[in-house]
Design a protein around this motif. Sequence first.
Motif, PDB file in Angstrom:
ATOM      1  N   GLY A 327      50.823  74.743   2.308  1.00  0.00           N
ATOM      2  CA  GLY A 327      51.267  75.884   2.877  1.00  0.00           C
ATOM      3  C   GLY A 327      51.107  77.140   2.128  1.00  0.00           C
ATOM      4  N   THR A 328      50.778  77.182   0.901  1.00  0.00           N
ATOM      5  CA  THR A 328      50.747  78.191  -0.052  1.00  0.00           C
ATOM      6  C   THR A 328      49.728  78.825  -0.265  1.00  0.00           C
ATOM      7  N   SER A 329      48.293  78.341  -0.144  1.00  0.00           N
ATOM      8  CA  SER A 329      47.311  78.955  -0.685  1.00  0.00           C
ATOM      9  C   SER A 329      45.827  78.105  -0.093  1.00  0.00           C
ATOM     10  N   GLY A 330      44.566  78.686  -0.758  1.00  0.00           N
ATOM     11  CA  GLY A 330      43.663  78.217  -0.058  1.00  0.00           C
ATOM     12  C   GLY A 330      42.369  78.430  -0.940  1.00  0.00           C
ATOM     13  N   ALA A 331      41.253  78.091  -0.416  1.00  0.00           N
ATOM     14  CA  ALA A 331      40.005  78.197  -1.293  1.00  0.00           C
ATOM     15  C   ALA A 331      38.828  78.390  -0.479  1.00  0.00           C
ATOM     16  N   GLU A 368      43.487  70.512   0.396  1.00  0.00           N
ATOM     17  CA  GLU A 368      43.709  71.719   0.605  1.00  0.00           C
ATOM     18  C   GLU A 368      44.787  72.072   1.863  1.00  0.00           C
ATOM     19  N   ASP A 369      45.426  73.225   1.539  1.00  0.00           N
ATOM     20  CA  ASP A 369      46.035  73.676   2.858  1.00  0.00           C
ATOM     21  C   ASP A 369      45.190  74.369   3.591  1.00  0.00           C
ATOM     22  N   ARG A 370      44.338  75.187   3.091  1.00  0.00           N
ATOM     23  CA  ARG A 370      43.261  76.028   4.075  1.00  0.00           C
ATOM     24  C   ARG A 370      41.953  76.257   2.945  1.00  0.00           C
ATOM     25  N   ILE A 371      40.766  75.813   3.638  1.00  0.00           N
ATOM     26  CA  ILE A 371      39.651  76.317   3.094  1.00  0.00           C
ATOM     27  C   ILE A 371      38.589  76.948   3.884  1.00  0.00           C
ATOM     28  N   ILE A 372      37.796  77.766   3.268  1.00  0.00           N
ATOM     29  CA  ILE A 372      36.811  78.455   4.049  1.00  0.00           C
ATOM     30  C   ILE A 372      35.492  78.254   3.289  1.00  0.00           C
ATOM     31  N   PHE A 373      34.436  77.584   4.156  1.00  0.00           N
ATOM     32  CA  PHE A 373      32.977  77.419   3.862  1.00  0.00           C
ATOM     33  C   PHE A 373      32.313  78.732   4.274  1.00  0.00           C
TER      34      PHE A 373
END
Length: 964
Positions: A327-331, A368-373
Amino acid sequence: MKIYQKKWLFTQLIFILGTVLGLIYFSSFTTVQAASTNNQSALSNVLQFTQVPQLSQSSGNITNSAIPSPGSEPLPPASDKLEDADNPYYDTQEHNLDMYKDGSGGYIAVVYTAKGFLEAVFDPACYNDAPQSDNYHSGWTMNNTNHDGWKTYAKAGSLYSQMNVTQTYLPISKIHKVIFENDIDMDYVDNTTALNYYINVVKPGTIGNGNYGAGGGDYNYVRIRHDKFDIDGNGFRLNMGWNNLALIGRNGGASPADIAYKEDWTLENISAAYGTTYFGIISCNTGVSTNYDDPKTRESGLNGGYTWVTYKNINYIGSQFSWTQNGTSGATIDGTVTANSVFSYREPGNPNFLWRTETSGNQQIFQEDRIIFGSNCDFWGSTYNGNGLQLTGSAEFKDGSKVHIFPHGQGGEGNLDGLNYGITFTTNNPKLRLEGDAQLQIVCDTHNGNDTIDSSGNYHPGPSRSEYNYTDYTSVTAGAFRMNSGLTPPDLSYKGIAGKAPAINIIIDGRVYNDMAPVRMDAGIANLSHGDFHILAKNLGNYTGANGLMQVAGNGMKIRVKQGGDFSIIIGDSNRTSTSPLSLLYGTGMDIAIDSPKSVILDKKQDPQCSNDYLVNGGNSTIKVYNSRVAASGVTPDAKGKQPVSIGMNGEEPLRVEALELPFSGNYIMLGNYLTDDSNIQAMKQGKYGALEPLKTIMAQMQTGAPGSLDQTAKEFDYIRLQDLPAPTLDNQFTDWSYLTPPATSTTDKLQRMVTGSYSGDEWEDDKETTPDKFIPEKPLIGVQVKRLKKGKQVGSTNDADYDFIDLGNTFNTDQADRKYNTTRPVSGVGDPLIGSITVPVTPNKVNTDGTIFDSSQNISTNLLGVKTDPKDPYNVNALAQQASGKDPGTMHSDGGGTPPVPRYIDPQDITWDDHKFTFDLQKVLDDYNDRIKQYNDTQTNPANKKSYLYLKSSDKIVTHAGD
């Protein structure tokens, strides 16, 4: 009065191909029965998959053409360089770090050693240059009274105790970029530096994971803000050893709402990054990841803050590549990135030293909580014994991204039921979305995951476990994809861009561990539209396949295949040795609906046990298919001589069906449901494009009992393909119809209200032709309705139930679909033992705004309304016209319920066509309607029975639709 048009599809075909189908696909709604000018008889699979990587004979080093050669990037201008006296990190004994002004009030650090790199990251010289600390100005408290206070602690090796403190306002560094001018290796920091930054240093001559020397745990808290921070490797290497930069604010989780935290880091241009800690190079601990999406919170860092790391043009070998707290962060992945989560590797600067990763190689690539390719990125990732991407939040694959994941093994961290997967959804409402022509490929094979993979798809040999006196590990085939159940279900979907289609390609190359399903969906929604989802299985060996290559395991799992979808499950060779029946699709109570797909293929022909295998093994499951062309082949049961049979193949026209629904029990279709009306079939009954009779014939051939028996099961087919059945859609461009009474023409006093428009949709989605495929009738019928607010209802209401829909036409579609309809089951020797010949016409489907019958949130049992016609029929014209034509006043609803009036269309002779464009005189249509009212009134002697004429009001709307 305003005129607008709705997009209606007039053939509802819910088709569940029990023996042949079993999947889901995309939906392009059709209003028509279509005749093809192109015979789809050659239905061979033409899927294109990336070649499974081969072991490279080159050295163990991997290359990446996107990464610049070491030191090739220009440094900032010499005029921006700080004098030694102004550089707080100037060292007379060692050249560690140069400082340059960045032109925006901050600094660029050019680093030459690991010590210089650590000084740039932790920036112990940071002090507050304002009267008091706040979200914009703050420094280390150790520098409050003396800006050089940090040097006393640095000399004593006790800096970390001063920097690992919780300040109300974190220090804010003015260093916003780091450029490498040398390889950075944590092995080569002196003892004092190791103590100051809590660094683990390898002990020469040992074999292990490097957790020796001055440091402590497997992470190092970084309690300073850089806000925007770019670490540019400039083509050099980074060896982190057993160390991790753990970004943290005042606390883990969400930052206090009024305390800013907005760490947006980039790690790029690193030819080889190494690390053994399972937290990766950088870990993220503080923030609310969704704040990254909001420009306001992204700028302010308030309301919980956020942490985000972008990886660009990097090769990584080690333990886990990226970790973020839930829930905190992403890549974000940009450029070309390779990441190998391995058991062991050789130290880059000292190939005689062998590193073993933390927990011995059982880690993910991403947790990951969030990831964007990112758009046009190229990612290649492999695991030794772990999941590829383990997701708790969301994953986005932007247009042009290409992602290749090679998971291996079983029992790794985060495994599900003992199996590792390429992608796993866990809890907290995870979402996976592919956009444009994003490509995700997951390859599950038995390759040694300690070999590293490069951006060309080649494996490079890694160290053997025997060098640690470990038994060499034989890799097992992992799973590919799992949507796991959780508190909030996961969501898989595609976002189309014109002319592009995203794709998920899954290759199963070997026997899956414990004979589990490599693709499993337990909960959530898979909403597939305008994209591909393919599973190709080969070299299965002794794989029993009892759980299916794709398992739909939960009653809460919905799979929706809509327009433009290309789906397949295919056995690619004859290399399976198990004699157990294999299932392509397995589940109980499956909730699957397919609507006008580009292509859906289930193919088990090559499997040696093909005659016993299941296309669909679904206890108490019903799969519904709408608006599709159907082709299938198989072999009749033993009792019927094992004869090859097919429909829609070998030069035959595929069947056109509006709806087909087949119930499964094991690997049989329950024909008993067709002896009553428990299952729905809608199609043209006979003629060139009739489907009911051919379907009835082939189901009789596949019936498991002897000829003439009332056995209520049928054997499945070996191959099935569904394709889209296109529908006409109107493209009227109505703008201003405020002129309700335009001037009379010069030749007549009769008013004219000319309506123009066009139609489209008469081509197959998957095989565009010079000559379009034709509808039946070739020119679609045009329906026109007056939409009028009912008395007592609120003006401007958006509820269609508040309106009357008055059909102005008087022409019926004689080619409309029929629904097979039996009310009783025949007794032995009496009547048709299979699909009955009793049929009733059906109304068109209601379509959604995206041209589909259902949306992803609807259950497949949702009532599918026909064209909106007020059942009260305020002018009673519907019933009159139907009786006059010999039809019953009502007809069966498309989903089997109700008796709404049959839709009517305006007289085709009143329409002028110019190719796909049409014109009609709305005033003439109204006059003809009122003429029918007059004819009726003339037959009535009681004035109370006479009907009022229809005159348009300024609040009326005109609705048009096309049908066939």
